[in-house]
Design a protein around this motif. Structure first.
Motif, PDB file in Angstrom:
ATOM      1  N   TYR A  29      77.379  34.085  46.506  1.00  0.00           N
ATOM      2  CA  TYR A  29      76.819  33.048  47.368  1.00  0.00           C
ATOM      3  C   TYR A  29      76.962  31.688  46.699  1.00  0.00           C
ATOM      4  N   ILE A  32      80.330  30.395  47.597  1.00  0.00           N
ATOM      5  CA  ILE A  32      80.360  29.939  48.989  1.00  0.00           C
ATOM      6  C   ILE A  32      79.711  28.554  49.101  1.00  0.00           C
ATOM      7  N   ARG A  33      78.557  28.420  48.438  1.00  0.00           N
ATOM      8  CA  ARG A  33      77.834  27.142  48.546  1.00  0.00           C
ATOM      9  C   ARG A  33      78.574  26.013  47.843  1.00  0.00           C
ATOM     10  N   GLU A  36      81.412  24.938  50.085  1.00  0.00           N
ATOM     11  CA  GLU A  36      80.880  24.185  51.235  1.00  0.00           C
ATOM     12  C   GLU A  36      80.458  22.776  50.814  1.00  0.00           C
TER      13      GLU A  36
END
Lengths: 122, 892
Positions: A29, A32-33, A36
Motif C-alpha cells: 500500500y 501505491i500511495r 499516487e
C-alpha cells in the motif's frame, strides 16, 4: 554485476514501482500511495496490477522482500519490498534511456506539454 | 454498516484472488489481502459507496492484471482497442458513480429493494450452501467416485448388512481393487476420567486402503493387525481433541476399552465418518466359525469396496450377480433369491435427505424470483418518474444501447448492495440452519459459507440484476424512443409500463401461491404425523443405554444377574413407577435386530416369515403402556429355567397366523443374539398392541418379544416410567448404577418424548423452513400488489377527481380499485394453483396422510391469498376515495 540493458525497456508500472522504492523499503500500500502522491493521482495502481508486476520484478531479481519486521502496531501480515542493486542499476539505465529519448525529441522541436508524459493517455 | 461492507468486500476480494496465476497467488495472496484491507479501511471513512467503488475498481484491476499475467504480457499495447476499452470502462465507472448517487438520494426505495434482494439472495445462498455441503461436495476420501457401498437384498428389499461368508465371496467376485467389512457398536472407555461410552467400529484390514485415507498421525489398521489379532485402536480426530486436548504424543499410549488395554496406533483425519461417527476403530477379526457356511444367515457387517480402474459399476454388479446365483444354488436356505448390489457411497449417504433439500432449494429459488419481480416492479415505478430524463437524453443523441446499459449498471449497483447484504443474511442463515438442523443430516457440521457459496451468490446476483433490470430498462427506453419528447409530459411510463407491472405482480402472486401450497401440504402432513399413535405412551419415560463389558461380565449368568439387579434398583428409586430392560427400543435407530423364524411343522426356507426381534424384561409393557390383546404378558416366571415363551404383536399375528389364534402356537427362531440363549421351540403366550418402530410414518413391523432371562443380551436400554419430570430422575439412576459398578457408563440418556420428537425432527425442519419461505413470499407478493395499486391510484388521480365530481361516491371509487386488485389476485391465484398442482409431485415423498392435490389445502391457500391481496389493495383504494376532486383536477 549483470548488465542492466537486457531488462529495458521497463513498463510504466514497473518504472513507477522501482521509483517508489528508491528512497527506502515500502509495503504494497505504501508503493501505491507513493505513486499516487508523486503523480498527483494520475497513476493509480490497482492492487492486482501492483502485485503481478511485483511478482515479475521479483522473478527478474530487481526487487526482493525485505527482512524488516513491521513497526509495532503495524499490520503484521504486511510484507516490505526493497530494490536490489541490480534493480537500482536497471532503474538508472531506464532513466538514462528515457532521458536520451527525450533529448532526441527536444532536438526535433517536440516540446513537453503542461502534463507529464505518463499522464497523457488519461 | 461501513465496517460490515468493508469486511464483506475484503472477503469477496479474497475469494476473487483465485483468478491470479498460481505462483503469484501462493507468493502474494496474504500480502495483497493486507494491502486491500488497508485501502478498504481508508475508503470506508468516505462511506459505503466509496467502498463499493473501490471494490469494483480492484476486482476489475485484478481480473485484467491476472489475465495479462497469465498471457505473460509485459506491456499494455497502446492501441485503439485499448483506448476503446478504456473509454467503455470509464463510462461504466461513471454510470456506477451516478447509480450510487441516485440510490443514496432515495434511501427509502434503496432500503426496500436491498432488503428484498438480500432476503432472496441470502435464502438461496444459505440453502445452496447446505445442499452443496451435504449433497454435491465429494466425500473426503480418495477418488470418491470409485468408492462403493455394497448392498444385500432379498425379495426386493435391500439392506446394508452382509454375513461374513457372503461378504468374503462378494468381495472376491473380481471387480474390486479392495473391499472391507465393518461393524458398528459401542465400547466402554475407563481410566480417562469418568467412564464413558464410545461409538466403535470394527473394521477389517483393508478398510483404510479402500477409503484411501492416511491417519493424521501414526498408522492405520492393516491386514497384519487383523491376522495377529493385535489389540490396537485408531482414534477419531474428535476423540483426540475431546479426550487429549489434541496433544501430541498420544500415538503409542494405551486406552482401556471394555476393561482391556489397547494400543493407540493412529489418529484418523477429521473427515472420516464411517460407519456413523465412530470414536474408535478396532480390527475386525472373523473366526473360522464366523466364516463358515452355517453363518450365511447372520447378517451383521457393512461392506465397502473400491472399484478397479476401468471397471464400471454395472460390471461390478454383474460380477457379484454371478456369485450371488452360485450361492443361491449352494445354500438355498439362506441365499435363495439373494442379490448383491453396489451403489456409490456418496449417493447412499445422502439418499434420505436429497428430496427435502432439493425441495428447499427450489423453494428458495422461488423466493429469489419473487424478490426479483418485486425489485423490477420498484424499478419500473421509479423509471416512470425518470421517463422525462430518459426522453431528454434520447433526444440529445444518446444511443438506446447506451441508455439500457446505464439502467443495467444501476440494477447491478443495486444488485451489488443486495448481494453484500444477502451474503450477511446467508452467513447468519447458514449458521442458523446448521444449528437448527436435526441430527442425522450427513456432513451438516462441516457446512459453512465458502468460496463456492460466494461464487454462487455472485452468479445469482448478477443474473438477478440483469433479470430485474432488463424489464424496466427495455420498457422505459422503448417509451422514450417510440414517442416524441413532448408526450412524456405527465411523468408516466404509459400503458406498456403499467401492463408490465401488472404482469410482474401476477407472476409474484402465482409463485407465492405455489410456495404457500407446498408449505400448507407439509404443515398438514406434520399435523397428521404428530397425531399418529405410536402404540405406546411416551410421556414420563426416561431411557438410557448400558453395555456390560465381556471382561467383567464373561458369562450369560453374570450378565443376567447384573441386568436384573439394575432393573430392580432403578425400579425401586423414589418417583419411579416401573423400570424395564429392553433390547430394541422403538424409534431408536441404534438398536435393532430381526430374524426369520419357522412355525410348527414348517421347514426353514427362503420364504420363512421374519419379524423384529425384541428382548424385554417383564415390566416393559407396563412401563410403556403397551396394551395386551390376547393371552398373557411375560412375567417373572419366564426365567432361564422355565419353558421358552414369546409374545408377538398384532401385526405378526395378522400376517403369520391369519384367522387363527396364535396363542399356544410354537415357533423356531434361527438367530441367537448371545451365547447362553435358549435354543428350543418357543411357545407364543400372548399378543400385544403394535408399536411404531422405524418411524411414525411407517407401518409397525411384525415383532417378537422374548423374555430377558432367556436371551441375556449385554448391551441394552433401560426404560423407566416416572411420576414427575423424567430427566430429573437421571442423576438418581446414574448414582444407583455407579453404586453397582462404578466403571459402567450410562449413555444416550433421553426421554421417550425426545425420541419421538427426534424421529420427526427432519420433517419438522423442512416444514418450518418451507413455511418461512412461504411467509416471505406472501409478504413480498402483498407488497407487490400494494405497490401496483398505489401506483395506479397516483396515475389515475385526475380520473378519480372527475368521477367524484360527476357524483361517484367514495365507496364506488374503493370498489373500482378493489376490482383491479381482485383481477390481479384472481389471475395470479389461478396460475399459482395450476403451478402448485404441477409442482406438487416434487413433494411426493415428503407428504404424509395427505395427497399432493389435497383440496382443503388448495382451498385454504386460495382464500388466504385472496384475502391478503384484497387487504393489500384496500389501503391504496381508500386513499383514492379520499382524493379531493378540486386538487385532482388541478394536477398536471
Amino acid at each position: 554485476m549483470t548488465d542492466a540493458r537486457p531488462f529495458l525497456p521497463l513498463s510504466p508500472q514497473q518504472f513507477h514501482i522501482l521509483l517508489a522504492l528508491v528512497d527506502g523499503e515500502r509495503h504494497g500500500y505504501g508503493i501505491i500511495r507513493d505513486v499516487e502522491a508523486r503523480t498527483r493521482r494520475a497513476v493509480r495502481l490497482g492492487t492486482g496490477t501492483l502485485y503481478t508486476a511485483l511478482a515479475r520484478l521479483e522473478a527478474l531479481a530487481l526487487v526482493q522482500e525485505s527482512s524488516r519486521r513491521p513497526a509495532a502496531g503495524d499490520d503484521e501480515r504486511r510484507k516490505y519490498y526493497r530494490l536490489t542493486p541490480l534493480g537500482r542499476a536497471v532503474l538508472q539505465a531506464e532513466t538514462e534511456r528515457l532521458d536520451a529519448l527525450v533529448r532526441l525529441a527536444r532536438r526535433k522541436g517536440v516540446a513537453a506539454g503542461a502534463r507529464p508524459a505518463w499522464a497523457r493517455t488519461k | 454498516m461501513t465496517r460490515l461492507a468493508a469486511a464483506l468486500a475484503l472477503r469477496l476480494y479474497g475469494a476473487a484472488l483465485v483468478l491470479l496465476p498460481r505462483a503469484v497467488r501462493d507468493r502474494f495472496a496474504a500480502d495483497m489481502r493486507a494491502t486491500v484491507r488497508a485501502r478498504l479501511h481508508d475508503a470506508s471513512r468516505a462511506g459505503v459507496p466509496s467502498v463499493a467503488a473501490l471494490l469494483a475498481r480492484e476486482l476489475l484491476d485484478l481480473a485484467v492484471a491476472s489475465a495479462r499475467a497469465r498471457r505473460g504480457v509485459r506491456h499494455v499495447p497502446d492501441t485503439a482497442g485499448w483506448q476503446k476499452r478504456h473509454l467503455a470502462v470509464s463510462a461504466m465507472l461513471q454510470d456506477l458513480r451516478y447509480a450510487f448517487r441516485l440510490l443514496r438520494r432515495q434511501p427509502g426505495f434503496t432500503a426496500v429493494a436491498v432488503v428484498t434482494l438480500a432476503l432472496g439472495i441470502g435464502a438461496t445462498t444459505a440453502v445452496f450452501t447446505v445442499v452443496d455441503g451435504v449433497l454435491l461436495r465429494p466425500l473426503p476420501y480418495a477418488d470418491p467416485d470409485r468408492l462403493l457401498l455394497l448392498l444385500n437384498g432379498r425379495n426386493g428389499r435391500l439392506s446394508t448388512s452382509f454375513s461374513p461368508p457372503d461378504f468374503r465371496d462378494a468381495a472376491a467376485s473380481g471387480p474390486f481393487a479392495a473391499a472391507a467389512a465393518f461393524a458398528a457398536s459401542s465400547v466402554n472407555l475407563t481410566g480417562e476420567g469418568e467412564p464413558q461410552r464410545l461409538q466403535m467400529a470394527d473394521v477389517t484390514g483393508a478398510f483404510f486402503t479402500v477409503l484411501g485415507l492416511q491417519p493424521r498421525e501414526g498408522r492405520a489398521i492393516d491386514e497384519a493387525d487383523v491376522a495377529a489379532k493385535r489389540r490396537v485402536v485408531v482414534i477419531s480426530d474428535g476423540l483426540w481433541r475431546r479426550l487429549f486436548g489434541a496433544r501430541a504424543g498420544i500415538v503409542g499410549r494405551a486406552l482401556r476399552l471394555d476393561g482391556r488395554p489397547y494400543e493407540v496406533i493412529g489418529i484418523a483425519p477429521p473427515g472420516l465418518t464411517l460407519p456413523g461417527t465412530p470414536d474408535v476403530w478396532l480390527p475386525l477379526v472373523f473366526t473360522p466359525e464366523n466364516l463358515s457356511d452355517k453363518q450365511r444367515g447372520a447378517h451383521y457387517v457393512g461392506a465397502i469396496a473400491r472399484l478397479k480402474d476401468g471397471v464400471a459399476i454395472d460390471q461390478a454388479n454383474a460380477a457379484m450377480g454371478i456369485v450371488a446365483d452360485r450361492l443361491a444354488r449352494a445354500f438355498p436356505n439362506t441365499n435363495q433369491g439373494r442379490q448383491f448390489l453396489a451403489t456409490r457411497l456418496q449417493e447412499r449417504i445422502v439418499r434420505g435427505v436429497r428430496p427435502a433439500l432439493l425441495v428447499l432449494l427450489g423453494a428458495a429459488t422461488l423466493v429469489l424470483l419473487i424478490a426479483c419481480l418485486n425489485v423490477a416492479n420498484l424499478l419500473l415505478a421509479r423509471a416512470g418518474a425518470r421517463s422525462r430524463e430518459v426522453a431528454v437524453r434520447a433526444a440529445v443523441g444518446a444511443a438506446r444501447a447506451r441508455l439500457i446499459a446505464q439502467f443495467l449498471v444501476e440494477s447491478l449497483a443495486l444488485g451489488a448492495l443486495g448481494t453484500a447484504a444477502g451474503i450477511a443474511v446467508a452467513w447468519a442463515a447458514t449458521r442458523a440452519l446448521v444449528a437448527l438442523a436435526p441430527a442425522g443430516i450427513p456432513r451438516i457440521d462441516d457446512v459453512a459459507i465458502d468460496v463456492r457459496a460466494l461464487a454462487f451468490a455472485a452468479i445469482v446476483a448478477a443474473a438477478t440484476s440483469v433479470l430485474f433490470g432488463l424489464v424496466p430498462a427495455l420498457t422505459t427506453t422503448a417509451a422514450a424512443f417510440s414517442r416524441a419528447i413532448g408526450h412524456a409530459g405527465r411523468g408516466s411510463v404509459g400503458a406498456s409500463g403499467t401492463r408490465a407491472r401488472r404482469v410482474l405482480v401476477t407472476c409474484e402472486m402465482a409463485l407465492a401461491v405455489v410456495l404457500l401450497v407446498g408449505a400448507g401440504l407439509l404443515v398438514r402432513s406434520f399435523e397428521r404425523l404428530s397425531a399418529v399413535d405410536p402404540g405406546f405412551s411416551a410421556d414420563h419415560v426416561l431411557t438410557f443405554h448400558i453395555a456390560l463389558p465381556e471382561a467383567k461380565y464373561p458369562t450369560a449368568a453374570a450378565v443376567r444377574q447384573m441386568v436384573t439387579t439394575v432393573v430392580q434398583r432403578v425400579g425401586a428409586l423414589p418417583g419411579v413407577a416401573r423400570a424395564a430392560a429392553v433390547f430394541g427400543l422403538p424409534l431408536d435407530s441404534d438398536f435393532s435386530a430381526s430374524s426369520s423364524f419357522t412355525r410348527t411343522g414348517e421347514a426353514d426356507s427362503a420364504d420363512a416369515p421374519s419379524a423384529g426381534f425384541r428382548v424385554v424384561s417383564p415390566d416393559y409393557f407396563a412401563a410403556l403402556h403397551i396394551p395386551l390383546r390376547a393371552g398373557r404378558l411375560l412375567d417373572e416366571r419366564d426365567d432361564e429355567a422355565a419353558a421358552e415363551v414369546v409374545v408377538i404383536n398384532e401385526e405378526a399375528a395378522r400376517r403369520y397366523w391369519p384367522g387363527r389364534n396364535p396363542v399356544g402356537q410354537q415357533i423356531n427362531v434361527s438367530v441367537r443374539l448371545v451365547t447362553g440363549a435358549g435354543t428350543g421351540l418357543k411357545t407364543i403366550v400372548g399378543v400385544v398392541g403394535d408399536v411404531k418402530f422405524g418411524g411414525l410414518d411407517l407401518t409397525a413391523p411384525p415383532e417378537i418379544y422374548l423374555p430377558y432371562p432367556q436371551q441375556p443380551v449385554d448391551s441394552l436400554t433401560i426404560a423407566m416410567r416416572t411420576a414427575d419430570d423424567p430427566l430429573a430422575a437421571a442423576p438418581m439412576a446414574r448414582a444407583a448404577i455407579a453404586s453397582l459398578d462404578p466403571e459402567l457408563p450410562l449413555s444416550d440418556v433421553r426421554t421417550m418424548e425426545s425420541l419421538v420428537g427426534r424421529s420427526i425432527a427432519e420433517r419438522r425442519f423442512t416444514m418450518l423452513l418451507l413455511a418461512s419461505f412461504a411467509a416471505v413470499a406472501v409478504l413480498l407478493a402483498a407488497i407487490g400488489v400494494y405497490g401496483v395499486l398505489a401506483y395506479l391510484v397516483t396515475r389515475r388521480t385526475q380520473e378519480i377527481g372527475v368521477r367524484l365530481a360527476m357524483g361517484a361516491t367514495p365507496a364506488d371509487v374503493v370498489q373500482l380499485f378493489l376490482r383491479e386488485g381482485a383481477v390481479l389476485a384472481g389471475i395470479g391465484l389461478a396460475a399459482g394453483l395450476a403451478g402448485a398442482l404441477a409442482a406438487g409431485r416434487a413433494l411426493g415423498s415428503l407428504v404424509f396422510g395427505v395427497t399432493t392435490t389435497d383440496p382443503a389445502t388448495f382451498a385454504g391457500v386460495a382464500i388466504a391469498m385472496a384475502l391478503t391481496a384484497l387487504a393489500a389493495s384496500y389501503i391504496p383504494a381508500r386513499r383514492a376515495a379520499r382524493v379531493d376532486p378540486m386538487d385532482a383536477l388541478r394536477t398536471d
